[in-house]
Design a protein around this motif. Structure first.
Motif, PDB file in Angstrom:
ATOM      1  N   TYR A  14     -16.405  14.154 -19.758  1.00  0.00           N
ATOM      2  CA  TYR A  14     -16.050  14.125 -21.181  1.00  0.00           C
ATOM      3  C   TYR A  14     -14.578  14.455 -21.389  1.00  0.00           C
ATOM      4  CZ  TYR A  14     -21.138  14.335 -21.451  1.00  0.00           C
ATOM      5  OH  TYR A  14     -22.477  14.086 -21.288  1.00  0.00           O
ATOM      6  N   GLN A  15     -14.059  15.379 -20.573  1.00  0.00           N
ATOM      7  CA  GLN A  15     -12.649  15.740 -20.692  1.00  0.00           C
ATOM      8  C   GLN A  15     -11.745  14.589 -20.254  1.00  0.00           C
ATOM      9  OE1 GLN A  15     -12.650  19.337 -18.319  1.00  0.00           O
ATOM     10  NE2 GLN A  15     -13.050  20.645 -20.094  1.00  0.00           N
ATOM     11  N   PHE A  16     -12.116  13.916 -19.190  1.00  0.00           N
ATOM     12  CA  PHE A  16     -11.345  12.774 -18.701  1.00  0.00           C
ATOM     13  C   PHE A  16     -11.320  11.652 -19.731  1.00  0.00           C
ATOM     14  CE2 PHE A  16     -11.524   8.555 -16.717  1.00  0.00           C
ATOM     15  CZ  PHE A  16     -10.370   8.541 -15.957  1.00  0.00           C
ATOM     16  N   LEU A  17     -12.463  11.315 -20.291  1.00  0.00           N
ATOM     17  CA  LEU A  17     -12.561  10.166 -21.191  1.00  0.00           C
ATOM     18  C   LEU A  17     -11.722  10.326 -22.456  1.00  0.00           C
ATOM     19  CD1 LEU A  17     -16.364   9.303 -20.864  1.00  0.00           C
ATOM     20  CD2 LEU A  17     -14.433   7.951 -20.015  1.00  0.00           C
ATOM     21  N   CYS A  18     -11.540  11.576 -22.912  1.00  0.00           N
ATOM     22  CA  CYS A  18     -10.738  11.788 -24.120  1.00  0.00           C
ATOM     23  C   CYS A  18      -9.310  12.216 -23.785  1.00  0.00           C
ATOM     24  CB  CYS A  18     -11.396  12.808 -25.046  1.00  0.00           C
ATOM     25  SG  CYS A  18     -11.382  14.511 -24.457  1.00  0.00           S
ATOM     26  N   CYS A  19      -8.938  12.094 -22.501  1.00  0.00           N
ATOM     27  CA  CYS A  19      -7.573  12.449 -22.065  1.00  0.00           C
ATOM     28  C   CYS A  19      -7.230  13.899 -22.382  1.00  0.00           C
ATOM     29  CB  CYS A  19      -6.533  11.510 -22.686  1.00  0.00           C
ATOM     30  SG  CYS A  19      -6.688   9.794 -22.173  1.00  0.00           S
ATOM     31  N   TYR A  20      -8.179  14.779 -22.137  1.00  0.00           N
ATOM     32  CA  TYR A  20      -7.943  16.213 -22.319  1.00  0.00           C
ATOM     33  C   TYR A  20      -6.770  16.618 -21.435  1.00  0.00           C
ATOM     34  CZ  TYR A  20      -9.453  21.126 -22.935  1.00  0.00           C
ATOM     35  OH  TYR A  20      -9.550  22.453 -23.268  1.00  0.00           O
ATOM     36  N   PRO A  21      -5.752  17.291 -21.988  1.00  0.00           N
ATOM     37  CA  PRO A  21      -4.561  17.627 -21.193  1.00  0.00           C
ATOM     38  C   PRO A  21      -4.927  18.294 -19.868  1.00  0.00           C
ATOM     39  CG  PRO A  21      -4.179  18.149 -23.490  1.00  0.00           C
ATOM     40  CD  PRO A  21      -5.625  17.755 -23.385  1.00  0.00           C
ATOM     41  N   LEU A  22      -4.271  17.870 -18.820  1.00  0.00           N
ATOM     42  CA  LEU A  22      -4.618  18.368 -17.488  1.00  0.00           C
ATOM     43  C   LEU A  22      -4.434  19.871 -17.370  1.00  0.00           C
ATOM     44  CD1 LEU A  22      -3.095  15.562 -15.203  1.00  0.00           C
ATOM     45  CD2 LEU A  22      -5.426  15.793 -16.060  1.00  0.00           C
ATOM     46  N   HIS A  23      -3.447  20.421 -18.072  1.00  0.00           N
ATOM     47  CA  HIS A  23      -3.223  21.861 -17.979  1.00  0.00           C
ATOM     48  C   HIS A  23      -4.314  22.658 -18.694  1.00  0.00           C
ATOM     49  CE1 HIS A  23      -1.274  21.031 -21.915  1.00  0.00           C
ATOM     50  NE2 HIS A  23      -1.687  22.244 -22.213  1.00  0.00           N
ATOM     51  N   CYS A  24      -5.145  21.971 -19.493  1.00  0.00           N
ATOM     52  CA  CYS A  24      -6.245  22.652 -20.189  1.00  0.00           C
ATOM     53  C   CYS A  24      -7.542  22.634 -19.391  1.00  0.00           C
ATOM     54  CB  CYS A  24      -6.491  21.997 -21.548  1.00  0.00           C
ATOM     55  SG  CYS A  24      -5.127  22.144 -22.711  1.00  0.00           S
ATOM     56  N   ILE A  25      -7.619  21.765 -18.389  1.00  0.00           N
ATOM     57  CA  ILE A  25      -8.836  21.677 -17.574  1.00  0.00           C
ATOM     58  C   ILE A  25      -8.911  22.878 -16.641  1.00  0.00           C
ATOM     59  CG2 ILE A  25     -10.008  20.344 -15.772  1.00  0.00           C
ATOM     60  CD1 ILE A  25      -8.852  17.815 -17.028  1.00  0.00           C
ATOM     61  N   ASP A  26     -10.083  23.461 -16.545  1.00  0.00           N
ATOM     62  CA  ASP A  26     -10.281  24.619 -15.661  1.00  0.00           C
ATOM     63  C   ASP A  26     -10.568  24.124 -14.246  1.00  0.00           C
ATOM     64  OD1 ASP A  26     -10.783  27.026 -14.498  1.00  0.00           O
ATOM     65  OD2 ASP A  26     -12.610  27.477 -15.635  1.00  0.00           O
ATOM     66  N   CYS A 313     -17.549  24.162 -28.743  1.00  0.00           N
ATOM     67  CA  CYS A 313     -17.050  22.919 -29.328  1.00  0.00           C
ATOM     68  C   CYS A 313     -17.823  21.705 -28.808  1.00  0.00           C
ATOM     69  CB  CYS A 313     -15.559  22.751 -29.057  1.00  0.00           C
ATOM     70  SG  CYS A 313     -15.159  22.380 -27.341  1.00  0.00           S
ATOM     71  N   ASN A 314     -17.825  20.650 -29.589  1.00  0.00           N
ATOM     72  CA  ASN A 314     -18.444  19.391 -29.185  1.00  0.00           C
ATOM     73  C   ASN A 314     -17.437  18.421 -28.594  1.00  0.00           C
ATOM     74  OD1 ASN A 314     -21.372  19.465 -30.175  1.00  0.00           O
ATOM     75  ND2 ASN A 314     -20.261  20.145 -31.995  1.00  0.00           N
ATOM     76  N   PHE A 315     -16.168  18.612 -28.965  1.00  0.00           N
ATOM     77  CA  PHE A 315     -15.109  17.731 -28.493  1.00  0.00           C
ATOM     78  C   PHE A 315     -13.964  18.595 -27.964  1.00  0.00           C
ATOM     79  CE2 PHE A 315     -17.262  15.794 -32.140  1.00  0.00           C
ATOM     80  CZ  PHE A 315     -17.817  14.682 -31.520  1.00  0.00           C
ATOM     81  N   TYR A 316     -13.142  18.019 -27.131  1.00  0.00           N
ATOM     82  CA  TYR A 316     -12.066  18.771 -26.487  1.00  0.00           C
ATOM     83  C   TYR A 316     -10.712  18.413 -27.086  1.00  0.00           C
ATOM     84  CZ  TYR A 316     -15.568  19.890 -22.952  1.00  0.00           C
ATOM     85  OH  TYR A 316     -16.692  20.336 -22.309  1.00  0.00           O
ATOM     86  N   TRP A 317      -9.906  19.433 -27.328  1.00  0.00           N
ATOM     87  CA  TRP A 317      -8.529  19.196 -27.763  1.00  0.00           C
ATOM     88  C   TRP A 317      -7.635  20.302 -27.225  1.00  0.00           C
ATOM     89  CZ3 TRP A 317     -12.046  21.527 -31.027  1.00  0.00           C
ATOM     90  CH2 TRP A 317     -11.661  22.700 -31.669  1.00  0.00           C
ATOM     91  N   ASP A 318      -6.363  20.015 -27.190  1.00  0.00           N
ATOM     92  CA  ASP A 318      -5.367  20.931 -26.641  1.00  0.00           C
ATOM     93  C   ASP A 318      -5.229  22.146 -27.554  1.00  0.00           C
ATOM     94  OD1 ASP A 318      -3.223  22.202 -25.500  1.00  0.00           O
ATOM     95  OD2 ASP A 318      -1.880  20.473 -25.552  1.00  0.00           O
ATOM     96  N   ARG A 319      -5.518  23.319 -27.010  1.00  0.00           N
ATOM     97  CA  ARG A 319      -5.437  24.556 -27.797  1.00  0.00           C
ATOM     98  C   ARG A 319      -4.172  25.358 -27.484  1.00  0.00           C
ATOM     99  NH1 ARG A 319     -10.906  26.104 -29.841  1.00  0.00           N
ATOM    100  NH2 ARG A 319     -12.196  24.265 -29.496  1.00  0.00           N
ATOM    101  N   THR A 320      -3.246  24.729 -26.774  1.00  0.00           N
ATOM    102  CA  THR A 320      -1.996  25.410 -26.461  1.00  0.00           C
ATOM    103  C   THR A 320      -1.272  25.814 -27.746  1.00  0.00           C
ATOM    104  OG1 THR A 320      -1.798  24.049 -24.468  1.00  0.00           O
ATOM    105  CG2 THR A 320       0.167  25.251 -25.189  1.00  0.00           C
ATOM    106  N   THR A 321      -1.252  24.886 -28.709  1.00  0.00           N
ATOM    107  CA  THR A 321      -0.712  25.175 -30.040  1.00  0.00           C
ATOM    108  C   THR A 321      -1.887  25.380 -30.988  1.00  0.00           C
ATOM    109  OG1 THR A 321       1.170  23.722 -29.574  1.00  0.00           O
ATOM    110  CG2 THR A 321       0.820  24.353 -31.865  1.00  0.00           C
ATOM    111  N   PRO A 322      -1.945  26.496 -31.716  1.00  0.00           N
ATOM    112  CA  PRO A 322      -3.121  26.783 -32.543  1.00  0.00           C
ATOM    113  C   PRO A 322      -3.311  25.805 -33.691  1.00  0.00           C
ATOM    114  CG  PRO A 322      -1.364  28.362 -32.991  1.00  0.00           C
ATOM    115  CD  PRO A 322      -0.936  27.563 -31.804  1.00  0.00           C
ATOM    116  N   VAL A 323      -4.564  25.607 -34.058  1.00  0.00           N
ATOM    117  CA  VAL A 323      -4.943  24.803 -35.218  1.00  0.00           C
ATOM    118  C   VAL A 323      -5.605  25.714 -36.238  1.00  0.00           C
ATOM    119  CG1 VAL A 323      -6.452  22.956 -36.058  1.00  0.00           C
ATOM    120  CG2 VAL A 323      -5.220  22.673 -33.904  1.00  0.00           C
ATOM    121  N   LYS A 324      -5.250  25.530 -37.504  1.00  0.00           N
ATOM    122  CA  LYS A 324      -5.890  26.273 -38.585  1.00  0.00           C
ATOM    123  C   LYS A 324      -6.573  25.302 -39.538  1.00  0.00           C
ATOM    124  CE  LYS A 324      -2.926  30.389 -38.573  1.00  0.00           C
ATOM    125  NZ  LYS A 324      -2.096  31.311 -39.400  1.00  0.00           N
TER     126      LYS A 324
END
Length: 332
Positions: A14-26, A313-324
């Protein structure tokens, strides 16, 4: 051990398919001692996954992903399956040709929600004079919040401002029981891209008029809307906004006057009987506060809502920069 490995492979897919940033993958979570069959499964669920073969994600992402995967497998395994090396070489051979391609795909998949959304979008953050031709993390964060709070949209007319690729609105339409969805953007190119994405993801969509679709008894409209000219907007028949959505629209303070004008106008024609959900990536706290203060001068009030934590979460996004995320209403 088998369950742990299968869970990791699913998550990585799921992370690959949505291009989840590589630095966010564990990457450290990769199970030790994966079997050769599991090496094969890793590739079949990522580079060779049917969605990626039919609608390929960015080649540069695929190449860097496979490079990191290879590094991890070589570190933790005595041998690595040939299919991993072969896939890496196959993608490497496509790099030169891919430089001429302006668009690629992302796939947002969540079996528990029965969701599989494929979006074509620009590979560049800015293209055709707009930032709306690619999806941004605040849009994914807002979509995740909505599917966890379905009652907010169920049976309602929903207007999205600056809808871009249509990611948030598409997920909301699929998952949240929206009665009538109106996706708007100020860019003609974004509207055309949304049309393409709608037809790809809603095979059952019947086009009633240009930019107007019926989908299993629900209505969807795609309209160009420039915020400064909102009073000239020709609203679809029967549409009256109950909820306004907007994501990643408050990064440029030069558009704040026109954006607040549009918000204020919609609230007024609804006699303030509506609310707004705004998701903002906090790149600059001062810029966000400037927008919120401007809303306050127009008698709006806002409450910050909880963003879905990563483990829920149901979907993955980059959390490096916070979202409000804010719920916005008019003061009574």
């Amino acid at each position: 051990m088998k369950e742990e490995s299968e869970s990791f492979i699913d998550t990585l897919k799921y992370q690959f398919l949505c291009c989840y940033p590589l630095h966010c993958i564990d990457w450290d979570a990769i199970p030790k001692g994966l079997t050769w069959e599991q090496h094969k499964q890793l590739i079949e669920n990522t580079a060779l996954q049917p969605l990626n073969k039919k609608y390929p994600i960015k080649i540069s992402y695929q190449l860097n992903f496979l490079k990191r995967l290879l590094q991890q497998l070589e570190k933790h395994c005595d041998e690595v399956h040939d299919i991993v090396y072969e896939s890496y070489c196959a993608v490497q051979q496509r790099v030169a040709k891919d430089t001429t391609e302006k668009y690629a795909y992302k796939h947002y998949v969540q079996p528990s929600l029965d969701v599989s959304i494929t979006l074509r979008e620009s590979k560049s953050f800015v293209a055709e004079g707009t930032t709306g031709l690619c999806s941004w993390q605040a849009s994914i964060a807002l979509a995740d919040y909505l599917v966890q709070n379905i009652k907010l949209l169920r049976g309602k007319c929903v207007l999205e401002l600056g809808a871009g690729t249509g990611l948030c609105g598409t997920i909301a339409l699929q998952c949240c029981g929206v009665r009538h969805m109106l996706l708007t953007d100020g860019s003609h190119e974004c509207i055309e891209l949304m049309k393409e994405n709608v037809l790809r993801n809603f095979r059952e969509a019947s086009e009633v008029n240009d930019g107007e679709y019926e989908i299993k008894g629900k209505l969807l409209n795609l309209c160009k809307l420039e915020w400064g000219s909102v009073s000239d907007m020709k609203w679809p028949n029967g549409f009256s906004a109950d909820v306004i959505l907007a994501a990643d629209v408050v990064y440029d303070d030069t558009v704040f006057d026109s954006l607040t004008n549009a918000i204020n106008y919609v609230f007024k024609i609804r006699d303030d009987k509506c609310e707004m959900l705004l998701a903002a990536t906090v790149r600059n706290e001062h810029t966000l506060n400037k927008f919120l203060n401007l809303l306050s001068t127009l008698d709006f009030q806002y409450i910050e809502k909880d963003v879905m934590p990563l483990d829920k979460c149901n979907f993955y996004w980059d959390r490096t920069t916070p979202v409000k995320i804010f719920q916005i209403t008019r003061k009574s």
